[in-house]
Design a protein around this motif. Sequence first.
Motif, mmCIF file in Angstrom:
data_model
loop_
_atom_site.group_PDB
_atom_site.id
_atom_site.type_symbol
_atom_site.label_atom_id
_atom_site.label_comp_id
_atom_site.label_asym_id
_atom_site.label_seq_id
_atom_site.Cartn_x
_atom_site.Cartn_y
_atom_site.Cartn_z
ATOM 1 N N MET A 1 0.841 -1.191 -0.025
ATOM 2 C CA MET A 1 0.011 -0.244 0.035
ATOM 3 C C MET A 1 0.723 1.120 -0.096
ATOM 4 S SD MET A 1 -2.919 -0.667 2.639
ATOM 5 C CE MET A 1 -1.845 -1.395 3.955
ATOM 6 N N THR A 2 0.526 2.295 -0.751
ATOM 7 C CA THR A 2 0.856 3.756 -0.584
ATOM 8 C C THR A 2 -0.158 4.565 -0.682
ATOM 9 O OG1 THR A 2 2.922 2.834 -2.007
ATOM 10 C CG2 THR A 2 2.674 5.050 -1.776
ATOM 11 N N THR A 3 -0.551 4.669 0.527
ATOM 12 C CA THR A 3 -1.614 5.849 0.759
ATOM 13 C C THR A 3 -1.000 7.089 1.280
ATOM 14 O OG1 THR A 3 -3.011 4.040 1.316
ATOM 15 C CG2 THR A 3 -3.731 6.175 2.081
ATOM 16 N N ARG A 4 -1.596 8.068 0.579
ATOM 17 C CA ARG A 4 -0.955 9.526 0.958
ATOM 18 C C ARG A 4 -1.548 9.698 2.396
ATOM 19 N NH1 ARG A 4 0.215 13.599 -2.501
ATOM 20 N NH2 ARG A 4 -1.436 15.038 -1.358
ATOM 21 N N LEU A 5 -1.020 10.501 3.298
ATOM 22 C CA LEU A 5 -1.653 10.847 4.818
ATOM 23 C C LEU A 5 -1.469 12.347 4.970
ATOM 24 C CD1 LEU A 5 0.304 8.258 6.999
ATOM 25 C CD2 LEU A 5 -2.083 8.183 6.102
ATOM 26 N N GLY A 6 -2.748 12.581 5.435
ATOM 27 C CA GLY A 6 -2.651 14.205 5.783
ATOM 28 C C GLY A 6 -2.963 14.565 7.174
ATOM 29 N N LEU A 7 -3.015 15.599 7.712
ATOM 30 C CA LEU A 7 -3.240 15.876 8.898
ATOM 31 C C LEU A 7 -4.020 17.331 8.935
ATOM 32 C CD1 LEU A 7 -2.429 15.458 12.134
ATOM 33 C CD2 LEU A 7 -0.709 17.437 11.581
ATOM 34 N N ALA A 8 -5.022 17.402 9.816
ATOM 35 C CA ALA A 8 -6.046 18.640 10.127
ATOM 36 C C ALA A 8 -5.142 19.571 10.811
ATOM 37 C CB ALA A 8 -7.182 18.106 10.706
ATOM 38 N N LEU A 9 -5.371 21.026 10.545
ATOM 39 C CA LEU A 9 -4.617 21.914 11.199
ATOM 40 C C LEU A 9 -5.396 22.257 12.395
ATOM 41 C CD1 LEU A 9 -3.625 23.927 8.158
ATOM 42 C CD2 LEU A 9 -2.146 23.034 9.419
ATOM 43 N N PRO A 10 -4.671 23.124 13.228
ATOM 44 C CA PRO A 10 -5.504 23.472 14.606
ATOM 45 C C PRO A 10 -6.345 24.777 14.166
ATOM 46 C CG PRO A 10 -3.109 23.854 14.645
ATOM 47 C CD PRO A 10 -3.403 23.307 13.401
ATOM 48 N N GLN A 11 -7.661 24.747 14.676
ATOM 49 C CA GLN A 11 -8.715 25.827 14.158
ATOM 50 C C GLN A 11 -9.202 26.060 15.453
ATOM 51 O OE1 GLN A 11 -9.902 23.750 10.290
ATOM 52 N NE2 GLN A 11 -10.684 25.918 10.340
ATOM 53 N N MET A 12 -9.126 25.087 16.806
ATOM 54 C CA MET A 12 -10.035 25.412 17.731
ATOM 55 C C MET A 12 -9.517 26.206 18.938
ATOM 56 S SD MET A 12 -11.458 21.247 17.737
ATOM 57 C CE MET A 12 -12.380 20.603 16.364
ATOM 58 N N LYS A 13 -10.296 26.572 19.879
ATOM 59 C CA LYS A 13 -10.166 27.704 20.967
ATOM 60 C C LYS A 13 -8.672 27.606 21.606
ATOM 61 C CE LYS A 13 -13.499 25.880 24.330
ATOM 62 N NZ LYS A 13 -14.625 26.207 25.058
ATOM 63 N N GLN A 14 -8.619 26.214 21.843
ATOM 64 C CA GLN A 14 -7.403 26.004 22.791
ATOM 65 C C GLN A 14 -5.980 26.496 21.951
ATOM 66 O OE1 GLN A 14 -9.130 23.496 21.223
ATOM 67 N NE2 GLN A 14 -7.996 21.582 21.327
ATOM 68 N N TYR A 15 -5.956 26.509 20.627
ATOM 69 C CA TYR A 15 -4.690 27.251 20.006
ATOM 70 C C TYR A 15 -4.589 28.679 19.847
ATOM 71 C CZ TYR A 15 -5.055 22.026 19.019
ATOM 72 O OH TYR A 15 -5.140 20.737 19.242
ATOM 73 N N ASP A 16 -3.370 29.007 19.599
ATOM 74 C CA ASP A 16 -3.015 30.341 19.298
ATOM 75 C C ASP A 16 -2.706 30.146 17.895
ATOM 76 O OD1 ASP A 16 -1.015 32.451 18.520
ATOM 77 O OD2 ASP A 16 -1.091 32.853 20.374
ATOM 78 N N LEU A 17 -3.771 30.879 17.071
ATOM 79 C CA LEU A 17 -3.563 30.731 15.694
ATOM 80 C C LEU A 17 -2.559 31.273 14.889
ATOM 81 C CD1 LEU A 17 -7.605 31.610 15.178
ATOM 82 C CD2 LEU A 17 -6.543 29.058 14.909
ATOM 83 N N GLY A 18 -2.112 32.446 15.182
ATOM 84 C CA GLY A 18 -1.086 33.001 14.547
ATOM 85 C C GLY A 18 0.355 32.261 14.680
ATOM 86 N N ARG A 19 0.511 31.668 15.917
ATOM 87 C CA ARG A 19 1.461 31.076 16.170
ATOM 88 C C ARG A 19 1.604 29.588 15.830
ATOM 89 N NH1 ARG A 19 1.999 30.952 22.076
ATOM 90 N NH2 ARG A 19 0.745 29.127 21.990
ATOM 91 N N ASP A 20 0.654 28.932 16.345
ATOM 92 C CA ASP A 20 0.583 27.397 16.191
ATOM 93 C C ASP A 20 0.049 26.986 14.597
ATOM 94 O OD1 ASP A 20 0.753 27.231 18.867
ATOM 95 O OD2 ASP A 20 -1.377 27.042 19.424
ATOM 96 N N VAL A 21 -0.833 27.687 13.957
ATOM 97 C CA VAL A 21 -0.986 27.261 12.474
ATOM 98 C C VAL A 21 0.236 26.946 11.951
ATOM 99 C CG1 VAL A 21 -2.237 27.555 10.431
ATOM 100 C CG2 VAL A 21 -3.638 27.733 12.702
ATOM 101 N N PRO A 22 1.142 28.123 11.831
ATOM 102 C CA PRO A 22 2.363 27.925 11.159
ATOM 103 C C PRO A 22 3.357 26.619 11.682
ATOM 104 C CG PRO A 22 1.808 30.185 11.339
ATOM 105 C CD PRO A 22 0.816 29.300 12.139
#
Length: 309
Positions: A1-22
Amino acid sequence: MTTRLGLALPQMKQYDLGRDVPAVARAAEAIGFDSLWVFERALFPDPPAQGLYGVEGLAWPDSYRAVADPLVTLTLAAAATERAELGTSVLVAPLHTPFQLAKSLASLDAASGGRVVAGLGTGWSLDEYAAASARPFAERGDALDEVIEVCRAVWGPDPVVYDGTLTRIASAVVGPKPARPIPILLAGNTGKARRRLVDHADGWMPIGMGVDQLASQWRQLQDLAAERGRTRPLRTVLRTNPRYTPKPYAGDNRQAFQGDVGQIVADLVAHAEIGLDEIFLDLQSAMRDAEELKDVAAEVYEAARAAGV
């Protein structure tokens, strides 16, 4: 198998968006993830007009109280990465005016060097439609059709001409154009939605529902594509929302990720055997902060690749 894998980015209230998303985007790309994903939740009604997913009595999760705008989140990730695709799973298309959504997606694709994947859906929240949609909930399918048509027109050659219910473009030059044709993926859970997917979209974006049910739906969709004469392959991207068993951190009584990584990987292996192109994990709601999200994502990725996913 060769399945591409992805990850959801942090968008919820426990995260600091400007710092944590990048930071999470950079870390995910360095780990080896092929793609980064966002979802859309426009508001948290209190009290809601309906239960979660339209199911009576099903409570909305507290994590939906503050969900960052998906395209802003992807823009932050685009600026911090070079390789990973940037996908939406999903944008609730009728909550956006068709022309402006097409323009925003094209601009993001041009800026990122051709990495955007547009996963679109109709949504289910009456409260969100009341707040943001220009068309009523009953017309959500037609609204999605117009979004797809406008996107294809705006992303195509100039002059752009379109005459629809919400959008009228007599003749115009519209730029920037995407760096390459942006793939449009749809969920396709009903008969009409599946026909729309087969006839007008580039691929299928299901949500994890168990291996047997997912495999059955994939066969049905392939059969429908053959019946309707589709020759282009359907790209497939599966969203998964794993659950975890918490345990206390050493030295304090807070709860943190325990995570049965073995079970997560076993599920990934079973789903990959269906033959889907890509699977992405949304781990953010169970994580306490971005550092934990990065650590868990790395552990799952390495274990999945070691298992042959």
